[in-house]
Design an enzyme around this catalytic site. Structure first.
Site, PDB file in Angstrom:
ATOM      1  N   HIS A 198     -63.498  42.794   9.082  1.00 41.99           N
ATOM      2  CA  HIS A 198     -63.270  42.022   7.852  1.00 41.99           C
ATOM      3  C   HIS A 198     -62.319  42.708   6.874  1.00 41.99           C
ATOM      4  O   HIS A 198     -62.047  42.179   5.800  1.00 41.99           O
ATOM      5  CB  HIS A 198     -64.600  41.748   7.135  1.00 41.99           C
ATOM      6  CG  HIS A 198     -65.229  42.970   6.528  1.00 41.99           C
ATOM      7  ND1 HIS A 198     -66.016  43.826   7.246  1.00 41.99           N
ATOM      8  CD2 HIS A 198     -65.184  43.476   5.280  1.00 41.99           C
ATOM      9  CE1 HIS A 198     -66.432  44.802   6.461  1.00 41.99           C
ATOM     10  NE2 HIS A 198     -65.927  44.628   5.253  1.00 41.99           N
TER      11      HIS A 198
HETATM   12  C1  UD1 Z   1     -66.151  42.425   0.128  1.00 39.53           C
HETATM   13  C2  UD1 Z   1     -65.929  43.816  -0.454  1.00 39.53           C
HETATM   14  C3  UD1 Z   1     -65.864  44.832   0.668  1.00 39.53           C
HETATM   15  C4  UD1 Z   1     -67.080  44.753   1.561  1.00 39.53           C
HETATM   16  C5  UD1 Z   1     -67.293  43.311   2.031  1.00 39.53           C
HETATM   17  C6  UD1 Z   1     -68.599  43.220   2.771  1.00 39.53           C
HETATM   18  C7  UD1 Z   1     -64.565  43.969  -2.517  1.00 39.53           C
HETATM   19  C8  UD1 Z   1     -63.230  44.278  -3.047  1.00 39.53           C
HETATM   20  N1  UD1 Z   1     -64.643  43.884  -1.162  1.00 39.53           N
HETATM   21  O1  UD1 Z   1     -65.029  42.104   0.939  1.00 39.53           O
HETATM   22  O2  UD1 Z   1     -65.814  46.149   0.116  1.00 39.53           O
HETATM   23  O3  UD1 Z   1     -66.890  45.586   2.685  1.00 39.53           O
HETATM   24  O4  UD1 Z   1     -67.343  42.443   0.898  1.00 39.53           O
HETATM   25  O5  UD1 Z   1     -68.693  42.083   3.552  1.00 39.53           O
HETATM   26  O6  UD1 Z   1     -65.508  43.794  -3.253  1.00 39.53           O
HETATM   27  N2  UD1 Z   1     -65.879  34.140   1.617  1.00 39.53           N
HETATM   28  C9  UD1 Z   1     -66.550  32.987   2.003  1.00 39.53           C
HETATM   29  N3  UD1 Z   1     -67.902  32.943   1.758  1.00 39.53           N
HETATM   30  C10 UD1 Z   1     -68.594  33.936   1.176  1.00 39.53           C
HETATM   31  C11 UD1 Z   1     -67.885  35.084   0.775  1.00 39.53           C
HETATM   32  C12 UD1 Z   1     -66.536  35.168   1.026  1.00 39.53           C
HETATM   33  O7  UD1 Z   1     -65.973  32.058   2.540  1.00 39.53           O
HETATM   34  O8  UD1 Z   1     -69.829  33.811   0.990  1.00 39.53           O
HETATM   35  C13 UD1 Z   1     -64.440  34.219   1.920  1.00 39.53           C
HETATM   36  C14 UD1 Z   1     -63.551  33.737   0.771  1.00 39.53           C
HETATM   37  O9  UD1 Z   1     -62.448  33.091   1.330  1.00 39.53           O
HETATM   38  C15 UD1 Z   1     -63.105  35.019   0.133  1.00 39.53           C
HETATM   39  C16 UD1 Z   1     -63.055  35.997   1.312  1.00 39.53           C
HETATM   40  O10 UD1 Z   1     -64.110  35.590   2.157  1.00 39.53           O
HETATM   41  O11 UD1 Z   1     -61.860  34.910  -0.514  1.00 39.53           O
HETATM   42  C17 UD1 Z   1     -63.225  37.437   0.913  1.00 39.53           C
HETATM   43  O12 UD1 Z   1     -64.421  37.632   0.123  1.00 39.53           O
HETATM   44  P1  UD1 Z   1     -64.484  38.840  -0.929  1.00 39.53           P
HETATM   45  O13 UD1 Z   1     -65.871  38.966  -1.425  1.00 39.53           O
HETATM   46  O14 UD1 Z   1     -63.397  38.710  -1.938  1.00 39.53           O
HETATM   47  O15 UD1 Z   1     -64.090  40.089  -0.060  1.00 39.53           O
HETATM   48  P2  UD1 Z   1     -64.703  40.610   1.309  1.00 39.53           P
HETATM   49  O16 UD1 Z   1     -63.618  40.675   2.304  1.00 39.53           O
HETATM   50  O17 UD1 Z   1     -65.935  39.841   1.646  1.00 39.53           O
HETATM   51  N1  UDP Z   2     -74.387  42.758   8.879  1.00 40.38           N
HETATM   52  C1  UDP Z   2     -75.246  41.684   9.063  1.00 40.38           C
HETATM   53  N2  UDP Z   2     -74.762  40.569   9.681  1.00 40.38           N
HETATM   54  C2  UDP Z   2     -73.484  40.480  10.153  1.00 40.38           C
HETATM   55  C3  UDP Z   2     -72.618  41.592   9.964  1.00 40.38           C
HETATM   56  C4  UDP Z   2     -73.092  42.706   9.306  1.00 40.38           C
HETATM   57  O1  UDP Z   2     -76.413  41.740   8.663  1.00 40.38           O
HETATM   58  O2  UDP Z   2     -73.119  39.427  10.711  1.00 40.38           O
HETATM   59  C5  UDP Z   2     -74.893  43.952   8.182  1.00 40.38           C
HETATM   60  C6  UDP Z   2     -74.695  45.244   8.906  1.00 40.38           C
HETATM   61  O3  UDP Z   2     -75.761  45.482   9.810  1.00 40.38           O
HETATM   62  C7  UDP Z   2     -74.636  46.247   7.766  1.00 40.38           C
HETATM   63  C8  UDP Z   2     -73.965  45.460   6.653  1.00 40.38           C
HETATM   64  O4  UDP Z   2     -74.131  44.081   6.998  1.00 40.38           O
HETATM   65  O5  UDP Z   2     -75.935  46.618   7.353  1.00 40.38           O
HETATM   66  C9  UDP Z   2     -72.525  45.801   6.574  1.00 40.38           C
HETATM   67  O6  UDP Z   2     -71.880  44.862   5.767  1.00 40.38           O
HETATM   68  P1  UDP Z   2     -70.319  44.567   5.884  1.00 40.38           P
HETATM   69  O7  UDP Z   2     -69.821  44.940   7.218  1.00 40.38           O
HETATM   70  O8  UDP Z   2     -70.134  43.171   5.427  1.00 40.38           O
HETATM   71  O9  UDP Z   2     -69.711  45.493   4.732  1.00 40.38           O
HETATM   72  P2  UDP Z   2     -69.346  47.048   4.628  1.00 40.38           P
HETATM   73  O10 UDP Z   2     -70.496  47.855   5.070  1.00 40.38           O
HETATM   74  O11 UDP Z   2     -68.116  47.268   5.438  1.00 40.38           O
HETATM   75  O12 UDP Z   2     -69.033  47.202   3.168  1.00 40.38           O
END
Ligand code: UD1
Ligand code: UDP
Length: 382
Positions: free
Chosen positions: A221
């Site tokens: 991601h």
């Molecule tokens: C965010 C965090 C990242 C973390 C990740 C965990 C920041 C800058 N980034 O990244 O550190 O590793 O979460 O998963 O805070 N979207 C949906 N539905 C949702 C959420 C997001 O469709 O419920 C889509 C939207 O198009 C959005 C994109 O995902 O623009 C990115 O979501 P965002 O929360 O901005 O960043 P992440 O990549 O999820």
């Molecule tokens: N995770 C989950 N379901 C998924 C993918 C990840 O429950 O489909 C859990 C994973 O086991 C870990 C956490 O989400 O505990 C990690 O989150 P993510 O990868 O979104 O973010 P990051 O750790 O990179 O910030």
């Protein structure tokens, strides 16, 4: 009673918060009152509600419904709403996790209102400010009054930045923070929930008709991997190659950021057609532990998943050019590959041929980091 406002908003923060909320509810409910604020950064049911239900996180008192947006828009909108909550609740401290925009915005609000910040997962450094998380961590650590650090490497990083480990009896304040090595609350969670998946009836394998063995688990991601076709294509080609050369299935629970990208890039479609590439929606935490525990190899760019692979003794390819979790590399359990096709294929070949080569060490604590954190919060704010 110490009143804490916990601000969370993204998937990994719900999971981390579950560990502390569990400790508060089990052992410290006479001393700590926790008010949960959900910023709404993640909002799909599979990215949010599922964790509140499954991990029994107390329901949020406030949902700010901020949603997605550019960094500035998202952070600014969160700040405006978080400030209202903090002024209303007047907490003794704000409890924050990790390094998302939810963390950053709550941190900026709290410090301007002179509310002490407790930062769980402090000291984590990748030394690459192109990653938004690095900026968020740096700001939050330097504004915090209590810093809870999961690893020794984190303690050393903070020392270099002038944030020193405190001795017993030191008074902690906004300008005199306390730094504590506590172990990793994600390890607490993995140990706790690993027990719960034993004999589960509603297994992820039957839900999606997945093979129970002979598969590689993948998540991705990071914007650096999934926001450009070039890197995404390189990763998908490598995954297809691994399916063909090892006869393994790839199980890929798809993050919404990555899904949005793939939905809008039809030219990548042919790389998704392999029937052994099993793309499924994001899964719950118990389902994720189940998938991790039964996999042959984990390939990920997730901070949390790379550590869980180690906790569950699975080798891991980290699709990044650096990781703050350097212990994983030093242990021999993980290899950095970035999005490079050859590094992914060669790294996977090596791990699948040789298996696990390292000795497991409890380098992320003893599974009781959450209790330690609660005890130190009570000492600091009572
Ligand atoms: C965010 C965090 C990242 C973390 C990740 C965990 C920041 C800058 N980034 O990244 O550190 O590793 O979460 O998963 O805070 N979207 C949906 N539905 C949702 C959420 C997001 O469709 O419920 C889509 C939207 O198009 C959005 C994109 O995902 O623009 C990115 O979501 P965002 O929360 O901005 O960043 P992440 O990549 O999820
Ligand atoms: N995770 C989950 N379901 C998924 C993918 C990840 O429950 O489909 C859990 C994973 O086991 C870990 C956490 O989400 O505990 C990690 O989150 P993510 O990868 O979104 O973010 P990051 O750790 O990179 O910030």
């Amino acid at each position: 009673m110490i009143k804490l406002v916990t601000v969370i908003g993204a998937r990994p923060q719900f999971i981390k918060a579950a560990a502390i909320s569990r400790a508060v509810n089990t052992s410290f409910s006479d001393e700590i009152e926790e008010i949960i604020v959900h910023t709404g950064q993640h909002y799909d049911s599979s990215m949010s509600n599922v964790f509140f239900n499954e991990l029994q996180i107390p329901k949020e008192k406030y949902n700010l419904n901020i949603g997605s947006g550019s960094h500035a828009l998202q952070t600014a909108n969160m700040m405006i709403e978080i400030e209202k909550v903090v002024l209303e609740e007047k907490p003794d401290a704000i409890l924050l996790y990790g390094d998302t925009n939810s963390t950053l915005s709550a941190c900026l609000v709290a410090i301007k209102l002179h509310i002490p910040i407790i930062h769980v997962e402090a000291g984590v450094r990748g030394y690459n400010k192109r990653f938004p998380e690095e900026v968020n961590r740096l700001v939050c650590d330097h504004m915090s009054s209590l810093l809870f650090v999961p690893s020794i490497a984190g303690i050393k990083s903070l020392e270099i930045e002038g944030l020193k480990h405190k001795k017993n009896g030191d008074v902690i304040s906004l300008d005199n923070p306390g730094v504590f090595h506590c172990g990793d609350i994600m390890y607490d969670n993995t140990l706790f929930y690993k027990e719960k998946i034993k004999n589960r009836l509603d297994s992820i394998f039957s839900k999606y008709d997945l093979p129970k063995e002979n598969y590689i688990l993948t998540t991705m991601h990071r914007p650096s991997n999934v926001d450009q076709n070039e890197t995404l294509e390189s990763i998908l080609k490598a995954l297809n190659q691994l399916i063909d050369s090892h006869g393994k299935t790839i199980v890929l629970p798809l993050h919404p950021r990555t899904k949005n990208r793939l939905d809008n890039q039809p030219e990548l479609g042919p790389l998704l057609n392999n029937e052994r590439l099993r793309i499924i929606p994001p899964v719950s935490f118990l389902e994720m532990i189940e998938l991790e525990e039964n996999s042959d190899l984990v390939i990920t760019d997730s901070g949390g998943v790379q550590k869980e692979a180690y906790f569950l003794k699975k080798p891991c390819l980290i699709m990044l050019d650096e990781t703050p979790w350097i212990e994983l590399l030093e242990s021999g359990n993980a290899i950095l590959t970035g999005s490079d096709y050859n590094k992914i294929v060669n790294g996977a070949n090596e791990f699948l041929k040789k298996g696990r080569l390292y000795e497991f060490m409890d380098m992320y604590g003893d599974g009781k980091a959450s209790e330690f954190i609660c005890q130190e919060i009570i000492k600091a704010f009572n």
